[in-house]
Write a protein that holds these residues in place. Structure first.
Motif, mmCIF file in Angstrom:
data_model
loop_
_atom_site.group_PDB
_atom_site.id
_atom_site.type_symbol
_atom_site.label_atom_id
_atom_site.label_comp_id
_atom_site.label_asym_id
_atom_site.label_seq_id
_atom_site.Cartn_x
_atom_site.Cartn_y
_atom_site.Cartn_z
ATOM 1 N N ASP A 1 -2.150 0.969 -8.266
ATOM 2 C CA ASP A 1 -3.128 -0.100 -8.043
ATOM 3 C C ASP A 1 -2.750 -0.946 -6.828
ATOM 4 N N TYR A 2 -1.449 -1.193 -6.652
ATOM 5 C CA TYR A 2 -0.971 -1.928 -5.478
ATOM 6 C C TYR A 2 -1.318 -1.169 -4.195
ATOM 7 N N ALA A 3 -1.024 0.136 -4.198
ATOM 8 C CA ALA A 3 -1.316 0.941 -3.009
ATOM 9 C C ALA A 3 -2.817 0.977 -2.729
ATOM 10 N N ALA A 4 -3.608 1.121 -3.785
ATOM 11 C CA ALA A 4 -5.071 1.180 -3.615
ATOM 12 C C ALA A 4 -5.625 -0.123 -3.051
ATOM 13 N N SER A 5 -5.026 -1.240 -3.433
ATOM 14 C CA SER A 5 -5.549 -2.528 -2.957
ATOM 15 C C SER A 5 -4.986 -2.928 -1.594
ATOM 16 N N ASN A 6 -3.878 -2.326 -1.178
ATOM 17 C CA ASN A 6 -3.259 -2.710 0.092
ATOM 18 C C ASN A 6 -3.432 -1.685 1.212
ATOM 19 N N TYR A 7 -3.847 -0.488 0.877
ATOM 20 C CA TYR A 7 -4.050 0.555 1.874
ATOM 21 C C TYR A 7 -5.468 1.089 1.719
ATOM 22 N N ASP A 8 -6.392 0.483 2.447
ATOM 23 C CA ASP A 8 -7.791 0.870 2.319
ATOM 24 C C ASP A 8 -8.230 1.822 3.426
ATOM 25 N N ALA A 9 -7.258 2.405 4.089
ATOM 26 C CA ALA A 9 -7.538 3.419 5.108
ATOM 27 C C ALA A 9 -6.339 4.363 5.145
ATOM 28 N N GLY A 10 -6.567 5.551 5.610
ATOM 29 C CA GLY A 10 -5.475 6.508 5.713
ATOM 30 C C GLY A 10 -5.452 7.475 4.550
#
Length: 146
Positions: A20-29
């Motif tokens: 969930d952290y990664a999904a909310s902090n990395y919205d590209a790539g």
């Protein structure tokens, strides 16, 4: 260049918090979720020195990893990031920390985001810490989520 983020998933609340952290902090790539199957999954002993291998037990462990990947896709869809993030899933067999590190090195990962159970004292000494090993040995930045 868009980042490639690796998120190891074991199905624990801590690993989902990391996703969930990664999904909310990395919205590209690209985000890759990796489930590592213990190579001993499917090996049973019989106290008599023998033992046998149950291939079906190993297959079930791999299927569980694939199911975690599907759940990650649903969560990413709910977060609305699938339009801008390439979500990949992988299931590998091996020693957990070593497999995570090898995957990161072999797949041009830029960042690892993983959960930690936060063990301390005797439990940490006896059980070890995958998160600590990955953090110490990773060739890329590691974010630990509790």
């Amino acid at each position: 260049m868009a980042p490639h983020v690796l998120v190891p998933l074991d199905g624990s609340p801590q690993s989902w918090a990391a996703f969930d952290y990664a999904a909310s902090n990395y919205d590209a790539g690209r985000i890759t979720v990796l489930h590592v199957v213990n190579p001993m999954e499917g090996v049973y002993g019989d106290y008599g020195g023998g033992g046998y291998y149950d291939a079906q037990a190993h297959e079930r462990a791999v299927e569980r990893g694939e199911e975690l990947g599907e759940e990650a896709r649903y969560r990413a869809d709910d977060a609305g990031i699938l339009a801008t993030v390439d979500l990949e899933t992988a299931v590998e067999t091996g020693a957990t920390a070593r497999t995570i590190l090898d995957y990161a090195a072999e797949n041009d990962v830029d960042h690892i985001v993983m959960g930690s159970h936060g063990r301390s004292g005797a439990a940490r000494i006896l059980l070890g810490s995958v998160a600590e090993t990955v953090t110490r040995r990773a060739p890329v930045p590691v974010t630990i989520v509790r």
